[in-house]
Design a protein around this motif. Structure first.
Motif, mmCIF file in Angstrom:
data_model
loop_
_atom_site.group_PDB
_atom_site.id
_atom_site.type_symbol
_atom_site.label_atom_id
_atom_site.label_comp_id
_atom_site.label_asym_id
_atom_site.label_seq_id
_atom_site.Cartn_x
_atom_site.Cartn_y
_atom_site.Cartn_z
ATOM 1 N N LEU A 25 0.827 -1.209 0.000
ATOM 2 C CA LEU A 25 0.000 0.000 0.000
ATOM 3 C C LEU A 25 0.858 1.254 0.000
ATOM 4 C CD1 LEU A 25 -2.807 -1.114 2.463
ATOM 5 C CD2 LEU A 25 -2.917 -0.972 -0.030
ATOM 6 N N THR A 26 2.026 1.197 0.638
ATOM 7 C CA THR A 26 2.935 2.342 0.601
ATOM 8 C C THR A 26 3.392 2.603 -0.828
ATOM 9 O OG1 THR A 26 3.694 1.935 2.870
ATOM 10 C CG2 THR A 26 5.152 3.219 1.428
ATOM 11 N N GLY A 46 -0.813 1.856 -3.001
ATOM 12 C CA GLY A 46 -2.174 1.998 -2.489
ATOM 13 C C GLY A 46 -2.814 3.341 -2.725
ATOM 14 N N ASN A 47 -1.994 4.371 -2.996
ATOM 15 C CA ASN A 47 -2.534 5.705 -3.238
ATOM 16 C C ASN A 47 -2.790 5.983 -4.714
ATOM 17 O OD1 ASN A 47 -2.382 6.901 -0.440
ATOM 18 N ND2 ASN A 47 -0.244 6.262 -0.712
ATOM 19 N N HIS A 93 -9.854 4.116 3.407
ATOM 20 C CA HIS A 93 -8.810 5.144 3.280
ATOM 21 C C HIS A 93 -8.068 5.073 1.946
ATOM 22 C CE1 HIS A 93 -5.496 7.825 4.183
ATOM 23 N NE2 HIS A 93 -4.654 6.863 3.829
ATOM 24 N N TYR A 94 -7.526 3.917 1.581
ATOM 25 C CA TYR A 94 -6.668 3.821 0.398
ATOM 26 C C TYR A 94 -7.498 3.780 -0.882
ATOM 27 C CZ TYR A 94 -2.446 3.050 3.132
ATOM 28 O OH TYR A 94 -1.379 3.206 3.997
#
Length: 472
Positions: free
Chosen positions: A346-347, A350-351, A377-378
């Motif tokens: 996700l780091t 994920g964005n 959130h993501y």
């Protein structure tokens, strides 16, 4: 007088009269919508041949369906008595009438289970059997189903159209040449059957026959896989081919959701240990975690939706595995962790809204604690529907209660039937639509949403979320 199957129009709705009335009205708006089947295990071979026959009622409803025979096995019925083929080539009972009789004599075991709900629905609505299945009715019902299976109306293509399926995705190994999918295309039939890219057999170093699978990957891609770089090139080639054949998604499974990038040198070293047959369990876990990240990267590049199924202890019953092989109903859920395990992926990705990563799991305790907050959130994350043991009335209700208030409905992806049992598809979708109608009606009764919003929500859960998430 023979007992009849009870399928009341208000089944699965709650007892509150106001909620039930709203639920019935919501369900009526979606009950006839086309079915989207974005993940399943129906064999594409049956659609490649327009004259394909399912065989006997036992061939169709018992022998291939571990949801059915695992229950009978749990009560002491040997798999041999149900005609399940053994690895050594033996098959046990070959008289399909006897197999059906054994099934019927134990049909009471499915009372109150999702399998019982599906079977009752499909027997009544697909085969027109309204008499309850029992030891006494077994042979009459066998005959009735067998007669229908012998007719053109019960060929797979005809049933696909009768079921009002808009699109169905199969699940296919990365090394599959997709011969049956190509035959479907060439036949001119208009039913939409698409493949789904599943690379577990070549990604998980501890998969049975991994080195043979790598040889098959070389052969089917035309790229000699001798190291990590050529391995990645071969996988990219296969993804591109699947996409040309209509695939919109990939599918991956593992015991845990661990992700973590390897350096190019580490990946090369571990991969070559795999080729030599000297890879360790730690190597396998690290390599799978690395490849999850690589597959996410590739999904951003080629647009394929990434599905991740986590938390099954495969082949838990060693005796059955040795005798019968995989998919014998002995896969058991395990506890899972997502917050820490998925953070590296996700780091990195994920964005990025170009990635759609759909999470499925078998640990309900993670719904509200981890999965809903992560998906809420993501931008890349979505929550897949209740899977496997939780693809049930209660499982679906718990999923909605535990995820939507944090993740929001838009961060879920609707329903998929995830089945090998082809005739059960309408029953499974009907159950899901009824559960969601009842859940949404409860929100209306409690003043959480109004009827206008409720009507939009039921359209989303029944159709629009899946169509959007899977890019259909």
């Amino acid at each position: 007088m023979a007992s009849t199957v009870s399928l009341p129009e208000d089944r699965y709705f709650g007892p509150d009269s106001r909620q039930k009335k709203i639920a019935q009205a919501l369900y009526a708006t979606v009950k006839d919508l086309p079915l989207l089947c974005p993940h399943g295990h129906v064999d594409p071979r049956m659609f490649a041949d327009p004259d394909y026959s399912f065989g006997s009622p036992a061939d169709l409803l018992i022998i291939p369906d571990h949801y059915v025979f695992r229950m009978l096995y749990s009560q002491g019925v040997p798999l041999e008595a149900l005609g399940i083929p053994r690895k050594d080539g033996g098959r046990g009972e070959r008289d399909h009438r006897k197999i059906w009789q054994t099934f019927a004599e134990h049909y009471h075991l499915f009372r109150g289970t999702p399998t019982g709900m599906w079977l009752n629905h499909e027997l009544a609505s697909v085969f027109g059997v309204r008499e309850k299945l029992s030891a006494k009715s077994a042979q009459r019902i066998y005959e009735a189903i067998a007669r229908k299976l012998a007719t053109p109306a019960f060929r797979p293509r005809a049933m696909f159209e009768r079921f009002n399926i808009e699109v169905m995705s199969t699940t296919d190994a990365a090394t599959d040449p997709l011969t049956h999918h190509q035959a479907i295309r060439k036949s001119g039939w208009t039913g939409r059957i698409v493949p789904c890219f599943r690379p577990d057999g070549v990604v998980n170093l501890d998969a049975p026959g991994w080195r043979k699978n790598i040889q098959a990957l070389s052969a089917v891609s035309g790229i000699e896989v001798g190291g990590y770089r050529s391995y990645l090139a071969a996988l990219e080639d296969r993804r591109a081919f699947f996409k040309r054949m209509g695939a919109t998604a990939t599918d991956h499974s593992a015991r845990t959701a661990y992700t973590g990038a390897l350096s190019p040198r580490e990946a090369e070293t571990i991969f070559r240990r795999g080729l030599r047959g000297t890879a360790t369990a730690e190597d396998a876990a690290r390599f799978t975690g690395h490849m999850f990240m690589e597959m996410a990267r590739l999904s951003i590049e080629d647009g394929l939706v990434m599905q991740l199924h986590i938390g099954s202890f495969r082949n838990h019953n060693a005796l059955l595995y040795e005798r019968f092989g995989t998919d014998m109903g002995a896969d058991i859920p395990t506890a899972s962790e997502f917050t820490t395990n998925l953070r590296p992926l996700l780091t990195a990705y994920g964005n990025d809204p170009r990635l759609t990563l759909i999470l499925f799991n078998l640990d309900e305790s993670t719904y509200s604690r981890e999965l809903a907050p992560l998906a809420g959130h993501y931008p890349a994350l979505r929550l897949g529907p209740p899977w496997w043991f939780f693809d049930s009335l209660s499982g679906m209700e718990r999923f909605r209660e535990l995820t939507v208030e944090t993740a929001g409905l838009a961060n879920t992806v609707g329903f998929n039937d995830d089945t090998r049992a082809y005739p059960s598809i309408p029953a499974r979708h009907d159950l899901s639509r009824r559960v969601d109608a009842n859940w949404i009606a409860g929100l209306v009764v409690r003043g959480i949403v109004d009827l206008e919003d409720a009507r939009e929500m039921i359209q989303d859960t029944a159709y629009r979320l899946a169509k959007t998430a899977y890019k259909f």
